[in-house]
Design a protein around this motif. Structure first.
Motif, mmCIF file in Angstrom:
data_model
loop_
_atom_site.group_PDB
_atom_site.id
_atom_site.type_symbol
_atom_site.label_atom_id
_atom_site.label_comp_id
_atom_site.label_asym_id
_atom_site.label_seq_id
_atom_site.Cartn_x
_atom_site.Cartn_y
_atom_site.Cartn_z
ATOM 1 N N GLY A 150 0.856 -0.902 0.030
ATOM 2 C CA GLY A 150 -0.002 -0.130 0.103
ATOM 3 C C GLY A 150 0.938 1.271 -0.008
ATOM 4 N N LEU A 151 0.309 2.317 -0.185
ATOM 5 C CA LEU A 151 1.002 3.456 -0.231
ATOM 6 C C LEU A 151 1.512 3.960 1.097
ATOM 7 C CD1 LEU A 151 -1.270 6.069 -2.416
ATOM 8 C CD2 LEU A 151 1.069 5.020 -2.989
ATOM 9 N N ASN A 152 1.272 3.377 2.017
ATOM 10 C CA ASN A 152 1.805 3.676 3.406
ATOM 11 C C ASN A 152 2.965 3.424 3.941
ATOM 12 O OD1 ASN A 152 1.127 1.001 3.708
ATOM 13 N ND2 ASN A 152 0.160 1.205 5.356
ATOM 14 N N VAL A 153 3.533 2.487 2.627
ATOM 15 C CA VAL A 153 5.219 2.250 3.081
ATOM 16 C C VAL A 153 6.009 3.413 2.526
ATOM 17 C CG1 VAL A 153 4.779 -0.217 2.800
ATOM 18 C CG2 VAL A 153 5.221 1.305 0.701
ATOM 19 N N LEU A 154 5.449 4.543 1.944
ATOM 20 C CA LEU A 154 6.090 5.676 1.434
ATOM 21 C C LEU A 154 5.792 6.978 1.997
ATOM 22 C CD1 LEU A 154 6.056 4.837 -2.250
ATOM 23 C CD2 LEU A 154 8.288 5.105 -1.018
ATOM 24 N N GLY A 155 6.923 7.837 1.930
ATOM 25 C CA GLY A 155 6.533 9.249 2.112
ATOM 26 C C GLY A 155 7.102 9.425 3.757
ATOM 27 N N PHE A 156 6.682 10.632 4.369
ATOM 28 C CA PHE A 156 7.169 11.421 5.517
ATOM 29 C C PHE A 156 6.798 10.219 6.663
ATOM 30 C CE2 PHE A 156 6.524 14.290 8.861
ATOM 31 C CZ PHE A 156 8.090 14.397 9.473
ATOM 32 N N GLU A 157 5.335 10.063 6.794
ATOM 33 C CA GLU A 157 4.807 9.413 7.682
ATOM 34 C C GLU A 157 5.777 7.939 8.453
ATOM 35 O OE1 GLU A 157 0.524 10.352 7.276
ATOM 36 O OE2 GLU A 157 0.817 9.286 9.093
ATOM 37 N N PRO A 158 5.785 7.138 7.327
ATOM 38 C CA PRO A 158 6.572 5.855 7.897
ATOM 39 C C PRO A 158 7.929 6.156 8.210
ATOM 40 C CG PRO A 158 5.941 5.852 5.265
ATOM 41 C CD PRO A 158 5.124 7.099 6.014
ATOM 42 N N SER A 159 8.594 7.167 7.456
ATOM 43 C CA SER A 159 9.907 7.259 7.639
ATOM 44 C C SER A 159 9.946 8.197 9.262
ATOM 45 C CB SER A 159 10.637 8.605 6.921
ATOM 46 O OG SER A 159 10.507 8.219 5.508
ATOM 47 N N GLY A 160 8.987 8.864 9.489
ATOM 48 C CA GLY A 160 9.197 9.066 11.186
ATOM 49 C C GLY A 160 8.598 8.305 12.087
ATOM 50 N N GLU A 161 7.627 7.476 11.476
ATOM 51 C CA GLU A 161 7.500 6.432 12.335
ATOM 52 C C GLU A 161 8.543 5.458 12.701
ATOM 53 O OE1 GLU A 161 4.250 3.850 10.766
ATOM 54 O OE2 GLU A 161 2.942 3.854 12.593
ATOM 55 N N LEU A 162 9.415 4.985 11.729
ATOM 56 C CA LEU A 162 10.302 4.213 11.671
ATOM 57 C C LEU A 162 11.652 4.899 12.856
ATOM 58 C CD1 LEU A 162 12.136 1.731 10.675
ATOM 59 C CD2 LEU A 162 13.278 3.405 9.348
ATOM 60 N N MET A 163 11.716 6.195 12.472
ATOM 61 C CA MET A 163 12.506 6.854 13.365
ATOM 62 C C MET A 163 12.052 6.724 14.894
ATOM 63 S SD MET A 163 13.561 10.797 12.503
ATOM 64 C CE MET A 163 15.143 11.043 11.785
ATOM 65 N N VAL A 164 10.724 6.908 15.226
ATOM 66 C CA VAL A 164 10.045 6.775 16.390
ATOM 67 C C VAL A 164 10.489 5.430 17.029
ATOM 68 C CG1 VAL A 164 8.033 6.469 17.799
ATOM 69 C CG2 VAL A 164 8.267 8.189 16.027
ATOM 70 N N MET A 165 10.560 4.264 16.220
ATOM 71 C CA MET A 165 10.794 3.131 16.696
ATOM 72 C C MET A 165 12.112 2.895 17.355
ATOM 73 S SD MET A 165 8.976 0.331 14.002
ATOM 74 C CE MET A 165 7.586 0.908 13.058
ATOM 75 N N LEU A 166 13.220 3.608 16.331
ATOM 76 C CA LEU A 166 14.434 3.313 16.489
ATOM 77 C C LEU A 166 14.965 4.236 17.998
ATOM 78 C CD1 LEU A 166 16.949 2.245 15.633
ATOM 79 C CD2 LEU A 166 17.546 4.382 14.265
ATOM 80 N N ILE A 167 14.406 5.355 18.023
ATOM 81 C CA ILE A 167 14.689 6.382 19.183
ATOM 82 C C ILE A 167 14.096 5.617 20.491
ATOM 83 C CG2 ILE A 167 14.166 8.472 20.164
ATOM 84 C CD1 ILE A 167 16.009 8.265 17.294
ATOM 85 N N LEU A 168 12.887 5.043 20.350
ATOM 86 C CA LEU A 168 12.230 4.418 21.463
ATOM 87 C C LEU A 168 13.254 3.168 21.900
ATOM 88 C CD1 LEU A 168 9.660 4.005 23.085
ATOM 89 C CD2 LEU A 168 9.048 2.303 21.337
ATOM 90 N N GLY A 169 13.776 2.659 21.122
ATOM 91 C CA GLY A 169 14.550 1.439 21.579
ATOM 92 C C GLY A 169 15.866 1.980 21.943
ATOM 93 N N GLY A 170 16.428 2.767 21.346
ATOM 94 C CA GLY A 170 17.896 3.326 21.494
ATOM 95 C C GLY A 170 18.541 3.502 20.376
ATOM 96 N N VAL A 171 19.184 4.760 20.026
ATOM 97 C CA VAL A 171 20.013 4.601 18.791
ATOM 98 C C VAL A 171 21.451 4.569 18.874
ATOM 99 C CG1 VAL A 171 20.649 6.516 16.876
ATOM 100 C CG2 VAL A 171 18.386 6.619 18.080
ATOM 101 N N GLY A 172 21.922 3.864 17.824
ATOM 102 C CA GLY A 172 23.402 3.727 17.756
ATOM 103 C C GLY A 172 23.882 2.858 18.838
ATOM 104 N N ARG A 173 22.925 1.786 19.087
ATOM 105 C CA ARG A 173 23.570 0.508 19.829
ATOM 106 C C ARG A 173 23.139 -0.934 19.252
ATOM 107 N NH1 ARG A 173 22.137 1.079 25.154
ATOM 108 N NH2 ARG A 173 22.649 3.241 25.395
ATOM 109 N N LEU A 174 22.555 -0.811 18.178
ATOM 110 C CA LEU A 174 22.425 -1.972 17.261
ATOM 111 C C LEU A 174 21.058 -2.745 17.984
ATOM 112 C CD1 LEU A 174 23.765 -3.476 15.012
ATOM 113 C CD2 LEU A 174 24.903 -5.040 16.596
ATOM 114 N N TYR A 175 20.981 -2.969 19.135
ATOM 115 C CA TYR A 175 19.862 -3.799 19.685
ATOM 116 C C TYR A 175 18.681 -2.738 19.918
ATOM 117 C CZ TYR A 175 23.099 -7.287 19.453
ATOM 118 O OH TYR A 175 23.988 -8.318 18.892
#
Lengths: 324, 291, 249
Positions: free
Chosen positions: A241-266
């Motif tokens: 679907g179109l929801n894999v593209l654009g700013f929103e999914p990029s932002g969402e992914l960033m949220v996931m990574l930040i939530l877990g912790g950036v720059g620490r692999l896990y």
């Protein structure tokens, strides 16, 4: 960013690093009804891992990482639905190559710029991809999405079953491969160089590092991993679907990574796990509050807990050690 | 030929109206980014808030249109002071990533809050009768609302430019954009200057959002959907400049309207592609001051 | 005798502002040369042009007879000209060892390898450790740079530069901001720099300049005012007027 990499780091895989894999395998046997969600989580972990490589290690801020994920998904989807290419491995390869090509082409451009211009360019590139997918309806299905994707059995032997067992294991295997490659890279001299660029690119120029070329390499590899994750999504969902593209999914992914912790692999493992499970339980009942909660969490993490969940865990462990 | 000419005039007119709105909304973003070096992706949320203030003030409290516009400016500016003091100011010295994440978080919260309060549907603007008809200019009919919109925006822009170029506050802002440390050392209270400027920029965004509610529909996903355009105006126009974003906004307003009129099947494709090439050609924007 | 580093009529202007005008300058192998001048004389601009951070408006830069005027920073470092920084620009959150090893690995052409872990590159690590040892930093190799006292951070700065095996080393105020107690440590290190390296030092502290330099060039308002041995410079009336005057006069 406490996980030491570099010339004195011990590269052996520690016991704790096997835990996610043990948990994933245990999940396969213990939670059969959640396998489709599990496959989704594994896919997003791979996607988050690709972002961590450039954001967490190389320090490139991008608002458009979904371009590679989306391209991978659409390449695999279109090949399968329109051109009759159904071999899952071949689809993954094609998607990774396409995303890598886009990565090298766009990276060559954006990595010459900095700050707002760079942010803007990543956003614009993702927006262009979204517009193309949106308007080229005859190929992509436009707003209705791309359906009719059929996938042949993996290696001609393992069919994608109704319960998502094959899909789950397929995602797990690919994530393992992606993790292994990324981990190797992070502990290598190349990984140390990337960290150096993140910490201080001025200095890296001054010690003779061709910063641009190194960043471009990392960016391209990251794009390929993201494309791979996108293709996995297309294969396991058999829909794009179109929801894999654009700013929103990029932002969402960033949220996931930040939530877990950036720059620490896990962090890339913990973030999507927590986010997607929470989303599965909460988002359906309280969609607005879910969004609000995500925003609030992001604000709180930035203001008070910059290391994310793993950062908090580190601090708790450190404090506990002090008292023991 | 006559038909083409007529559509040309129409596209130019609507494009200029759209560009004016883009400018009024984005100028605050340009100044805050140039002055404070803060990457405020949530700027669109202020514009959306202005739109909601306007529609609610008219439909719920029966305020007149001009009063509701003024209220949109004041309410958003006031709210932004609180946000700046409590939250934004903590991150002035933080890295770009933190600022980006923080403001994305604010966007998520604003979108959700708008959904809960106002629902998913877009809010109609109840225009007063005197703005509903057509106005004849040079033998041609134009929608009165857009003429009004262009007039109000022009007045605001003139006032803003006069303020920045001729008043003490403006001189302090220009000094601080140029060299913050120097401005501080000659006794400018940059802390207060930031708050004031942030409030003004946000207030203008609120006003722009309210004024342009007919053109850029007020709905909860507003801050996400139009972020790219606001950022394009700033990036193409050049950070910290007043005139650059104005030219950029008009350029984008007209070309976007033209593309959507003549080549609707491509949507915003050309705008993004043009932005990419423009930023490649001049990374600091058309009027950017960096070498 | 041909110079190791040479500039010919180097100019730089920003719009109407001329910050460097016709700077012609020589540096021989093994030289100990100081560049001095009042604030705003264009010393940093000159160094930035030498290292490739700023493109000159006109003029040539030759390294060992080769024209390097158009080369990028990294390419110049590979050819043997590099610098230290005035303000600390170290990798603050990395260990002292990694700070040095990054440069060593880059010089050896190993910094882009992805297959083996960095810690497997023993020769890179040994070389970095060896350097730290000669500078008296061996015990600090595992510490993060931020945890070191300022004087030692300045030494790490020099260690990084030494790891690049440069032919021409530009030292931008190596003792800037170092408390008096620790500045002796820096001077000792400067005295022990390998003899074959040509060193150009930019320094405000005249004690350091006169102890270290064999020749001095005075830069004023973007042009070379004069050049000579330390006694010549100290005795030059023009120099005393524009520069030393404000300090000693």
């Amino acid at each position: 960013m406490t996980r030491a990499v570099g010339y004195a780091a011990d590269p052996r895989i520690r016991f704790a690093e096997w835990l996610p894999w043990l948990a994933a395998v245990a999940g396969f046997f213990l939670l059969p009804e959640y396998l489709p969600l599990g496959a989704r989580i594994l896919t997003y972990v791979l996607f988050a891992l690709s972002l961590d490589l450039i954001l967490g290690y190389a320090g490139i801020i991008t608002l458009g990482h979904s371009a590679f994920f989306g391209l991978g998904a659409y390449v695999a989807g279109i090949l399968a639905a329109k051109l009759g290419v159904t071999d899952p491995l071949l689809l993954l390869l094609a998607a990774a190559c396409a995303a890598g090509a886009l990565g090298i082409a766009t990276g060559a451009v954006i990595l010459r710029t900095h700050g707002l211009t760079q942010l803007m360019l990543t956003l614009a590139i993702a927006a262009v991809c979204l517009e193309i997918a949106h308007k080229a309806t005859s190929i992509t299905g436009g707003a209705d999405g791309l359906s009719g994707i059929t996938i042949a059995p993996i290696f001609g032997a393992f069919k994608f079953d109704l319960y998502g067992r094959t899909a789950y294991l397929w995602c797990l295997a690919l994530l393992f491969a992606g993790w292994w490659v990324t981990r190797k890279m992070i502990y290598s001299p190349f990984g140390a160089t990337l960290c150096g660029i993140r910490e201080n690119s001025v200095r890296m120029h001054a010690i003779g590092v061709p910063v641009y070329r190194r960043l471009l390499t990392a960016y391209t590899i990251s794009a390929m991993l993201a494309g791979l994750a996108g293709a996995l999504l297309a294969e396991t969902n058999q829909f794009v679907g179109l929801n894999v593209l654009g700013f929103e999914p990029s932002g969402e992914l960033m949220v996931m990574l930040i939530l877990g912790g950036v720059g620490r692999l896990y962090g890339a493992f913990v973030g999507p796990l927590v986010y997607l499970i929470a989303q599965d339980f909460l988002a359906k009942q309280f969609p607005e509050y879910w969004y609000f909660g995500i925003g609030l969490m992001l604000v709180v993490v930035v203001l008070f807990a910059r290391g994310g969940i793993l950062g908090i865990a580190d601090r708790i462990v450190a404090r506990a050690r002090k008292y023991v | 030929m006559e038909v083409f000419l007529s559509s040309l005039v129409s596209v130019a007119f609507h494009g200029i109206a759209y560009g004016m709105i883009l400018y009024v909304i984005s100028v605050g973003l340009s100044v805050t980014m140039g002055l404070m070096g803060f990457v405020n992706l949530a700027h669109g949320a202020f514009a959306m808030a202005g739109g909601y203030v306007l529609t609610s003030a008219i439909s719920r409290f029966g305020l007149s249109f001009p009063l509701a516009l003024a209220l949109a400016f004041i309410a958003v500016a006031a709210a932004s002071v609180l946000l700046e003091r409590w939250l934004y100011s903590r991150l002035y010295d933080a890295g770009e990533l933190e600022q980006v994440l923080f403001t994305i978080g604010l966007i998520f919260m604003a979108v959700a809050a708008a959904q809960v309060t106002f629902g998913m549907l877009q809010r109609p603007v109840l225009l007063p009768d005197y703005l509903k008809g057509q106005i004849s200019v040079l033998g041609r009919d134009f929608p009165a609302y857009r003429v009004f919109l262009i007039a109000v925006s022009s007045a605001m822009i003139a006032a803003l430019w006069f303020g920045v170029e001729r008043t003490l506050w403006g001189a302090m802002v220009r000094a601080a954009v140029d060299n913050r440390a120097m401005a501080q050392s000659i006794g400018i209270n940059t802390r207060r200057l930031f708050t004031l400027t942030f409030a003004l920029g946000s207030g203008l965004a609120g006003l722009g959002g309210a004024l342009g509610a007919e053109i850029i529909a007020i709905q909860p996903t507003y801050p996400f959907e139009h972020l790219a355009y606001f950022l394009i105006v700033v990036a193409v126009g050049g950070l910290g400049s007043l005139r650059g974003p104005f030219a950029a906004a008009l350029l984008i307003g007209v070309s976007d309207t033209a593309c959507k009129y003549w080549l609707p099947q491509f949507g915003a494709f050309f705008i993004y592609v043009a932005t990419i090439f423009l930023l490649l050609w001049r990374p600091a924007g058309l009027f950017g001051r960096r070498v | 005798m041909s110079a190791l580093l040479e500039t010919r009529d180097l100019c730089k202007s920003f719009g109407a502002l001329r910050v460097a005008e016709n700077i012609s300058f020589h540096l021989e192998a093994g030289a100990r040369h100081a560049l001095i001048g009042p604030n705003g004389a264009g010393k940093t601009t000159f160094v930035n042009m030498l290292t490739g951070l700023l493109p000159p408006s006109s003029g040539l830069i030759l390294l060992g007879g080769e024209d390097i005027t158009g080369l990028a920073q990294a390419a110049r470092v590979k050819r043997g000209i590099g610098r230290t920084f005035q303000i600390n620009t170290l990798f603050r959150d990395m260990s002292v060892l990694d700070n040095v090893a990054l440069g060593v690995a880059e010089r050896r052409g190993m910094a882009a390898r992805v297959w083996h872990p960095a810690s497997r590159y023993h020769d890179v690590r040994e070389e970095a450790l060896g350097l730290l040892e000669t500078l008296g930093l061996a015990e600090d190799s595992g510490k993060r740079v931020v945890d070191l006292p300022y004087g030692k951070q300045r030494l790490v700065e020099i260690a990084i530069a030494l790891g690049l095996k440069l032919r021409v080393l530009l030292l931008d105020e190596p003792a800037a901001g170092v408390p008096a107690l620790e500045s002796g440590m820096i001077l000792q290190v400067l005295d022990r720099l390998p003899g074959e390296i040509a060193v150009l030092i930019i320094e405000h502290d005249m004690d350091v300049v006169f102890r270290f330099a064999q020749r001095i060039t005075v830069l004023v308002e973007g042009t070379v005012l004069c050049e000579g041995t330390p006694p010549e410079i100290a005795g030059d009336a023009r120099v005393q007027r524009v520069y030393l005057g404000e300090r000693y006069g």
